[in-house]
Design a protein around this motif. Structure first.
Motif, mmCIF file in Angstrom:
data_model
loop_
_atom_site.group_PDB
_atom_site.id
_atom_site.type_symbol
_atom_site.label_atom_id
_atom_site.label_comp_id
_atom_site.label_asym_id
_atom_site.label_seq_id
_atom_site.Cartn_x
_atom_site.Cartn_y
_atom_site.Cartn_z
ATOM 1 N N GLN A 1 -68.488 -41.236 73.115
ATOM 2 C CA GLN A 1 -69.146 -41.938 72.019
ATOM 3 C C GLN A 1 -68.256 -42.987 71.384
ATOM 4 O OE1 GLN A 1 -69.165 -38.498 72.207
ATOM 5 N NE2 GLN A 1 -67.308 -38.095 71.053
ATOM 6 N N GLY A 2 -67.250 -43.397 72.120
ATOM 7 C CA GLY A 2 -66.330 -44.392 71.590
ATOM 8 C C GLY A 2 -66.918 -45.795 71.600
ATOM 9 N N PRO A 3 -66.318 -46.689 70.827
ATOM 10 C CA PRO A 3 -66.817 -48.060 70.720
ATOM 11 C C PRO A 3 -66.553 -48.913 71.968
ATOM 12 C CG PRO A 3 -64.823 -47.805 69.426
ATOM 13 C CD PRO A 3 -65.178 -46.442 69.933
ATOM 14 N N GLN A 4 -65.554 -48.548 72.748
ATOM 15 C CA GLN A 4 -65.283 -49.323 73.955
ATOM 16 C C GLN A 4 -66.236 -48.876 75.069
ATOM 17 O OE1 GLN A 4 -61.639 -50.905 74.893
ATOM 18 N NE2 GLN A 4 -60.529 -49.783 73.319
ATOM 19 N N ARG A 5 -66.737 -49.838 75.812
ATOM 20 C CA ARG A 5 -67.730 -49.545 76.844
ATOM 21 C C ARG A 5 -67.118 -49.727 78.230
ATOM 22 N NH1 ARG A 5 -73.208 -50.061 75.273
ATOM 23 N NH2 ARG A 5 -73.685 -51.133 77.224
ATOM 24 N N PHE A 6 -67.177 -48.665 79.015
ATOM 25 C CA PHE A 6 -66.693 -48.678 80.392
ATOM 26 C C PHE A 6 -67.915 -48.395 81.266
ATOM 27 C CE2 PHE A 6 -64.509 -47.044 84.164
ATOM 28 C CZ PHE A 6 -63.427 -47.906 84.265
#
Length: 184
Positions: free
Chosen positions: A15-20
């Motif tokens: 649920q982190g802001p960085q998108r992988f």
């Protein structure tokens, strides 16, 4: 227009802001290698820091690709949602020969029917999907994955996109540290 009676659970972990984002073809061995590393990567990169998003990239030279893509998305509509879809993907990659043609054109799978392939997926993954496979408007979910890939210039798998930008120098064989180094 009426709302559908089903919902596809987004194939998102963390649920982190960085998108992988990882674009995977359901029977590609290189995509399988990348999928097998995603959960360890998520732990390494921290699920509070990054969200891992799987996008399905059906490719026509993999003969059952469309059918299997639909099966994965169908699994995501079941009670177990994305975890059922994950089990289906892992089962397919772990037993690729059961779902793929030899040299993309030959072998025993030429005699397989779509129903046989679905039964194999259920047997290998433990996810029953025969009834849900007939959802009439599931096409919109499949089309969304295709359209999203095309809009982003994705043509091969696996392809990685980090925070909205294609990471052409990343591959499924790269180390987890190399993947993590692409994050801000």
């Amino acid at each position: 227009m009426t709302a559908p009676s089903w919902t596809a659970d987004p194939l998102v972990w963390g649920q982190g802001p960085q998108r992988f984002e990882v674009f995977l073809e359901p029977t590609c061995p290189f995509s399988g290698r990348a999928l097998g590393k995603l959960w360890e990567f998520l732990d390494l990169a921290d699920p509070e820091r990054v969200s891992v998003l799987i996008r399905l990239q059906s490719q026509p030279w993999h003969m059952f690709s469309g059918l299997i893509t639909r099966a994965i998305l169908v699994a995501s509509t079941t009670a177990d949602g994305k975890e059922a879809a994950r089990r289906v993907m892992e089962a397919i990659y772990a037993n690729r020969k059961v779902f793929e043609f030899d040299d993309h054109a030959t072998g025993p799978n030429r005699d397989a029917t779509p129903d046989e392939i679905l039964r194999r997926i259920t047997n290998e993954s433990g996810v029953a999907m025969e009834d849900a496979f007939d959802i009439p408007d599931l096409d919109r979910e499949i089309k969304w994955h295709c359209k999203y890939a095309h809009q982003n210039g994705i043509h091969v798998s696996p392809t990685f996109m980090v925070n909205g930008l294609i990471a052409a120098d990343l591959g499924g064989g790269d180390s987890l540290a190399a993947w993590a180094a692409k994050l801000d």
